[in-house]
Scaffold this motif. Structure first.
Motif, PDB file in Angstrom:
ATOM      1  N   ILE B 526      29.604  55.467  -8.385  1.00  0.00           N
ATOM      2  CA  ILE B 526      31.047  55.699  -8.248  1.00  0.00           C
ATOM      3  C   ILE B 526      31.727  55.636  -9.610  1.00  0.00           C
ATOM      4  O   ILE B 526      32.579  56.462  -9.949  1.00  0.00           O
ATOM      5  CB  ILE B 526      31.665  54.669  -7.274  1.00  0.00           C
ATOM      6  N   GLU B 527      31.307  54.665 -10.396  1.00  0.00           N
ATOM      7  CA  GLU B 527      31.905  54.519 -11.724  1.00  0.00           C
ATOM      8  C   GLU B 527      31.636  55.770 -12.560  1.00  0.00           C
ATOM      9  O   GLU B 527      32.515  56.283 -13.241  1.00  0.00           O
ATOM     10  CB  GLU B 527      31.273  53.307 -12.406  1.00  0.00           C
ATOM     11  N   GLU B 530      33.907  58.551 -11.475  1.00  0.00           N
ATOM     12  CA  GLU B 530      35.282  58.362 -11.971  1.00  0.00           C
ATOM     13  C   GLU B 530      35.362  58.689 -13.453  1.00  0.00           C
ATOM     14  O   GLU B 530      36.313  59.296 -13.913  1.00  0.00           O
ATOM     15  CB  GLU B 530      35.739  56.931 -11.699  1.00  0.00           C
ATOM     16  N   ASN B 531      34.328  58.295 -14.181  1.00  0.00           N
ATOM     17  CA  ASN B 531      34.332  58.562 -15.627  1.00  0.00           C
ATOM     18  C   ASN B 531      34.190  60.041 -15.942  1.00  0.00           C
ATOM     19  O   ASN B 531      34.577  60.485 -17.019  1.00  0.00           O
ATOM     20  CB  ASN B 531      33.190  57.799 -16.315  1.00  0.00           C
ATOM     21  N   LYS B 535      38.318  62.353  -8.728  1.00  0.00           N
ATOM     22  CA  LYS B 535      39.435  61.534  -8.234  1.00  0.00           C
ATOM     23  C   LYS B 535      39.088  61.017  -6.830  1.00  0.00           C
ATOM     24  O   LYS B 535      38.568  61.767  -5.998  1.00  0.00           O
ATOM     25  CB  LYS B 535      40.707  62.388  -8.150  1.00  0.00           C
ATOM     26  N   ASN B 536      39.464  59.783  -6.580  1.00  0.00           N
ATOM     27  CA  ASN B 536      39.208  59.183  -5.274  1.00  0.00           C
ATOM     28  C   ASN B 536      40.289  59.635  -4.291  1.00  0.00           C
ATOM     29  O   ASN B 536      41.474  59.400  -4.497  1.00  0.00           O
ATOM     30  CB  ASN B 536      39.210  57.655  -5.418  1.00  0.00           C
ATOM     31  N   ASN B 539      39.298  55.994   0.622  1.00  0.00           N
ATOM     32  CA  ASN B 539      38.588  54.763   0.300  1.00  0.00           C
ATOM     33  C   ASN B 539      38.633  53.786   1.468  1.00  0.00           C
ATOM     34  O   ASN B 539      39.641  53.142   1.710  1.00  0.00           O
ATOM     35  CB  ASN B 539      39.249  54.137  -0.938  1.00  0.00           C
ATOM     36  N   LYS B 544      33.837  56.834   1.369  1.00  0.00           N
ATOM     37  CA  LYS B 544      34.654  57.125   0.174  1.00  0.00           C
ATOM     38  C   LYS B 544      34.489  58.598  -0.139  1.00  0.00           C
ATOM     39  O   LYS B 544      33.396  59.143  -0.019  1.00  0.00           O
ATOM     40  CB  LYS B 544      34.171  56.300  -1.017  1.00  0.00           C
ATOM     41  N   TYR B 546      35.274  61.529  -3.173  1.00  0.00           N
ATOM     42  CA  TYR B 546      35.682  61.837  -4.548  1.00  0.00           C
ATOM     43  C   TYR B 546      35.685  63.345  -4.728  1.00  0.00           C
ATOM     44  O   TYR B 546      34.830  64.041  -4.180  1.00  0.00           O
ATOM     45  CB  TYR B 546      34.730  61.199  -5.558  1.00  0.00           C
ATOM     46  N   ASN B 548      36.547  66.818  -7.530  1.00  0.00           N
ATOM     47  CA  ASN B 548      37.121  67.474  -8.709  1.00  0.00           C
ATOM     48  C   ASN B 548      37.268  68.950  -8.361  1.00  0.00           C
ATOM     49  O   ASN B 548      37.172  69.320  -7.192  1.00  0.00           O
ATOM     50  CB  ASN B 548      36.296  67.199  -9.975  1.00  0.00           C
TER      51      ASN B 548
END
Lengths: 542, 569
Positions: B526-527, B530-531, B535-536, B539, B544, B546, B548
């Motif tokens: 997940i990290e 995000e990096n 975008k979440n 949640n 979850k 995510y 883009n």
């Protein structure tokens, strides 16, 4: 090349080609829009159940106990509802799941059980189970839960390739599934025919009306602040009712009484209801000039005004006005005006308004000052201008005030150390301004002693005691009690209640009674010191 | 011609493969029969089968009362959910409720102050229903109960009443905040409502009602357990519930001496059964030594043990009794007969249940802990298919005996109570049949099947290893594995991986830890998402999402699996 050139010379081709190209373009755009369109949600709402699913699923079969959904990948969601028979309907889902697994095993030997989970299902969190099976090609997820006498199965079958891909969509179907409940129609009864109120001329009262005062009432977990003409003088300090008399009349009388009732407004104003305000005036209808009316008011608080008027047997004019306000669906504030020998003017009625109404768990009037609680008790000795007793009690802040729905100006009740397990306070202290003689008060307290649960001892005088510089007559006793829990008396703890009752004589006669209880606890001198910190003041009524 | 044959064969195989996909998982309600216990009966000696029968409640009546129960609940508490009710709706609901209250025609008597015959049954009933029910309505309104669904409804007949119990799960109820008494707080609990209906002019009317909160009941039963002491008897004060409608005069003359005598004569005849799995207790019950070396308990307990436990231990006081096996069961009346390894040289005396009257005294001896015994006493409130008493007994402990004043067993507790203050006992006449059948047999000759044999034959659930599958083409994996650098960031065993139409799905098995949630094992992934600009958009604990511009990643927890679905947008 020549063929194309010939073609281009053809007028038909020149005409048709752009049209054909446009149609093709439109088709291409439409197809890509359809292909790219996100799935949308659909709802199936029947008398038996409610189902939400996304548009990638199609309903293939539908009865009142079964729904079959199919995906273009040929994956299926099958929902079935079974009515349990008498033997099984009282069993929990835990008892039934074993039979389900047994049946699956018997009928599907090539499927292997991978996982079983005891969980909650749907947005309503019904207890149920999830089972995961697989064979060489496919996987099956079965969700089972129970609703009353119905057993609901939702089974999701897919080829291994698709199973996880469609899992989220299937979980949404399971989450949103629900059974429909029966809807009951109420018989509508309330019909309140309105009739205009008739007001007579009342110059004697009207010339006296000048300004108003704010007064309060607190009972049935409501505190209401309302306005009345300031010609009304308080006849007592009862906080749970209002009791006023109109001053300055040359002749006749006019009183105001207020109450908060745990009642619905329609019950109070519906003529057919046995609890209505009409029932008490039934006998007055025999008077030849009896008139009555009822109108709705809406000045921020819903309510009604009722008025009647008649001459009684002695030919004296009597009038009654009852103003009823809705506090909530089952609480009302009633303000009653009763006039004899004089009529009630409309102006007076219009001066009466509610300012605020709040719902409190308890109506508490102690004030917190630093690390102390201050409370007041008041006692009128007569309804004239004589001074009244005002007792100001101070307690350490660890004491909690308890509302008994009683009149807070003549009885106050506090608790110390609430025990969560036993659901009671270690100590309780009650303050009362008793107007009766001491012996009657002792008899009254003794009569409340429980005698059935074990040993008890009636209050006996144990001399005098000085606490906080004041002299008290001291009585000691106790009894065995059984604790109870809300609604029932299942939780039966035996405990001994130690009682000490202290009497403090007041100048104009009567006593302040301090009643201390230790629930399974000894009453120590330090407790007695804490609860006897008060001042006696003399005050006068306005 | 060749071409045509090839086409036909191709179509045939395509159809076959399509057919294979829509395949045969045979699970539908038609195949579900709930008859496993009947199949199990074939393992026991047919001569041991009992003939005692219980008659069921009439189906039509049951449906009628179920509907009436739901309606009464609605009239009492209003609509489901916390929608607001208008004053007019409240008024109509109140009126409809009052019309449901039992109001008999009371015989008149001009000599009394009320004008009614105060000794008549109708007058006494009137006092019960019309005096108490309106007050209950008002007090429940004050508590502001909010409920969202109807739970289980259990219906039974008891004397001339029909008692219906409904559980309302997860209700919210107003309670004064003990820390700040000028405030309400809403507490959550399960509310249990007991309706007593009585027939009046071909209609069922509400005669009596009481309510309980489940938390308070649990506290009561915990306290009952906590008073048991080693090798002694704890006597609970006689229980008088609903004294408005029952007569407790006979109970009031029961002495502790009588109770102690019954205890002393029978303490070695009551056993404590513990079913365990990996040394953890999964269920307990009581049992009665019905004959030399024979114990009777409930089938409910035994079935639970077969499903969830590895073995059963039996104790009586501080003596351990070894279990030989299961003699027979009767799922219809809910009993199981077990044989011990050795004879006991003691067993209970059986009395008569059929001639007992309502308000006769019953004494229940029960052990909640196996350490000591607790005596609970009450009265009989009904004697029909079962004996019903006013003694509250936890549903979790079945199999304890009910004694009459002579110390004879008159019933066996089934752990299936009419409601929380009326417990149900199987009548001793069923147990008499057991004694009669086995009296003439030699102990050694009584056939049994062992617990382990029965369990392995019918109750053993074996879990299997997944078939590992990975059908993602290499070229696609090259593209999708870059997302969140998934290969590096998820260190779990991949058991399923598939690709279809721009979607990759990956299923990982959590074989690292029994205690760490599989969602928590995806934190590095997940990290990394995000990096890299994802975008979440959702949640929750179990899902979850995510996103883009190019991909959507759904991370789900299912059982102890971590499932990742990557979608090319």
């Amino acid at each position: 090349m020549r063929k194309i050139q010939d073609l281009m010379k053809n007028k038909k081709v020149i005409f048709i080609t752009p049209i054909a190209l446009s149609i093709l373009l439109i088709l291409i755009i439409s197809i890509s829009l359809i292909m790219g369109r996100k799935p949308y949600l659909k709802t199936l709402d029947t008398n038996d159940y409610k189902l939400v699913y996304d548009s990638t699923w199609k309903i293939k079969e539908k009865t009142n106990t079964k729904i079959l959904l199919r995906h273009k990948s040929k994956s299926e969601v099958n929902i079935e509802i079974m009515t349990l028979n008498t033997e099984n309907k009282y069993q929990s889902i835990k008892d039934l799941i074993d039979e389900v697994i047994y049946n699956i095993k018997e009928n599907n030997p090539d499927y292997n059980l991978l996982k079983m989970e005891d969980t909650t299902l749907t947005k309503n969190n019904y207890s149920g189970y999830k089972l995961l099976y697989e064979n060489e090609d496919n996987e099956v997820l079965i969700s089972v839960f129970k609703r009353g006498d119905k057993l609901i199965f939702i089974s999701y079958l897919a080829n291994s390739t698709y199973f996880d891909i469609l899992l989220d969509s299937v979980n949404n179907i399971i989450y949103n599934f629900d059974m429909q409940e029966e809807v009951y129609a109420l018989v509508s009864r309330a019909s309140i025919p309105e009739k205009e109120l008739e007001y007579k001329e009342s110059k004697q009262v009207e010339i006296l009306l000048k300004s108003s005062q704010d007064v309060e009432i607190a009972s049935n977990n409501y505190y209401v602040n309302y306005t009345i003409p300031d010609n009304f003088r308080s006849l007592d300090f009862l906080s749970n009712t209002g009791n006023y008399e109109f001053e300055g009349l040359e002749s006749g009388s006019l009183t105001l009484v207020s109450n908060i009732l745990n009642r619905n407004i329609y019950e109070y104003v519906d003529k057919d209801s046995s609890l209505s305000l009409y029932t008490r005036f039934d006998s007055y209808k025999n008077y030849s000039d009896f008139t009555e009316g009822l109108i709705k008011i809406d000045n921020g608080h819903d309510g009604y005004i009722y008025k009647n008027s008649y001459h009684n047997n002695e030919n004296t004019l009597e009038e009654n006005v009852i103003i009823v306000y809705t506090l909530d669906k089952n609480h009302i504030l009633i303000i009653e005006l009763k006039a004899m020998g004089v009529s009630i003017p409309q102006e007076l009625v219009q001066m009466i308004k509610i300012n605020s109404a709040s719902n409190y768990a308890n109506y508490l009037k102690s004030e917190v000052q630093g690390n102390q609680i201050t409370s007041e008790l008041k006692r009128i000795t007569s309804a004239t201008d004589e001074p009244y007793d005002n007792i100001r009690i101070k307690l350490p802040i660890k004491y909690q005030e308890l509302d008994d729905n009683a009149n807070i100006y003549s009885v106050r009740h506090f608790g110390l150390n609430y025990n969560l397990d036993k659901k009671m306070y270690d100590y309780e202290v009650k303050y009362q301004l008793a107007t009766k003689d001491k012996n009657s008060e002792i008899d009254r307290i003794n009569s409340l002693f429980k005698k059935a649960y074990g040993s008890y001892k009636y209050l006996e005088k144990k001399g005098n005691i000085t606490l906080n510089g004041k002299n008290f007559e001291r009585y000691i006793g106790g009894y065995t009690d059984l604790s109870g829990i809300m609604f029932t008396n299942l939780n039966r703890y035996n405990y001994y209640v130690n009682k000490e009752v202290l009497f403090f004589g007041l100048d104009k006669g009567g006593f302040l009674v301090v009643e201390v209880s230790g629930n399974g606890k000894e009453i120590t001198n330090s407790i007695l010191e804490e609860v006897t910190n008060f001042q006696v003041l003399e005050q006068k009524l306005k | 011609m060749k071409r045509k044959i090839i086409i036909i064969i191709t179509i045939f195989f395509i159809t076959l493969s399509v057919y294979a996909i829509t395949t045969k998982f045979n699970f539908s309600l038609e195949t579900l029969s709930f008859n496993k216990s009947n199949t199990i009966m074939t393992n026991f000696n047919k001569d041991y089968t009992l003939t005692y029968k219980i008659t069921d409640l009439d189906k039509e009546l049951e449906n009628e009362i179920t509907s009436l129960t739901k309606k009464t609940t609605y009239l009492l508490l209003g609509e489901m959910g916390d929608g607001t009710e208008t004053s007019e709706e409240y008024y109509n609901r109140h009126e409809d409720f009052l019309n449901l209250v039992y109001l008999p025609d009371i015989p008149k008597d001009s000599k009394t102050s009320t004008g009614y015959d105060e000794n008549s049954r109708e007058y006494k009933d009137y006092l019960v229903s019309s005096m108490t029910l309106p007050k209950v309505f008002l007090s429940l309104s004050e508590y502001g109960v909010i409920y969202n669904s109807y739970g289980d409804i259990q219906i039974t007949t008891s004397s001339d009443l029909i008692i219906s119990t409904i559980v309302l799960p997860n209700i919210k109820i107003k309670q004064v905040n003990p820390d700040n008494r000028s405030e309400y707080e809403y507490v959550t609990s399960n509310l249990i409502l007991h309706y007593y209906f009585k027939e009046l002019k071909n209609d069922y009317k509400l005669y009596y009602l009481y309510t309980e909160l489940e938390d308070d009941l649990n506290l009561y039963f915990d306290n009952v357990a906590s008073v048991e002491k080693l090798n002694t008897l704890a006597i609970i004060p006689p229980y008088e519930n609903n004294s408005d409608i029952y007569d407790y005069s006979k109970l009031n003359s029961l002495s502790n001496e009588t109770i102690n005598n019954i205890y002393n004569a029978n303490k070695q005849n009551i056993v404590y059964l513990t079913a365990s799995y990996n040394n953890s207790v999964v269920k307990t019950a009581n049992g009665i030594i019905i004959d030399d070396g024979l114990v009777v308990t409930t089938w409910k307990f035994l079935e639970h043990a077969l499903i969830n436990a590895q073995n059963i231990e039996i104790t009586s006081g501080d003596k351990t009794l070894k279990l030989n096996g299961i003699v027979t069961i009767d799922p219809d009346i809910d009993i199981a007969i077990l044989k011990l390894e050795d004879k006991t040289n003691n067993y209970v005396k059986l009395g008569n249940a059929n001639n007992l009257q309502v308000s006769d005294v019953g004494i229940n001896l029960l052990t909640s802990t196996g350490i000591g015994l607790t005596a609970n006493s009450g009265i009989l409130v009904a004697n029909a298919n079962y004996l019903e008493t006013s003694i509250p007994i936890s549903k979790d402990i079945s199999g304890s005996p009910l004694f009459n004043l002579n110390g004879e067993v008159i019933g066996l507790n089934l752990g299936e109570n009419v409601n929380t203050s009326i417990s149900r006992f199987l009548k001793v006449e069923a147990l008499k049949e057991i004694q009669d059948k086995f009296k003439s047999l030699n102990f050694e000759d009584i056939d049994t099947i062992s617990f382990q044999d029965l369990k392995s034959k019918y109750y053993y659930i074996s879990y299997n290893e997944e078939i590992i599958k990975n059908n993602i083409p290499k070229s696609k994996w090259k593209e999708f594995s870059k997302i969140g650098n998934i290969e590096k960031n998820i260190n779990l065993e991949l058991v399923k991986a598939s690709y279809k139409d721009g979607i990759v799905s990956l299923r990982y098995k959590n074989s690292i830890s029994n205690y760490t949630d599989s969602m928590n094992l995806s934190l590095e992934f997940i990290e990394s998402l995000e990096n890299s600009g994802f975008k979440n958009t959702l949640n929750t604990n179990t899902k979850k999402i995510y996103e883009n511009k190019h991909y959507q990643v759904i991370i789900m927890k299912e059982f102890d699996y971590l499932i990742v679905v990557e979608v090319k947008l």
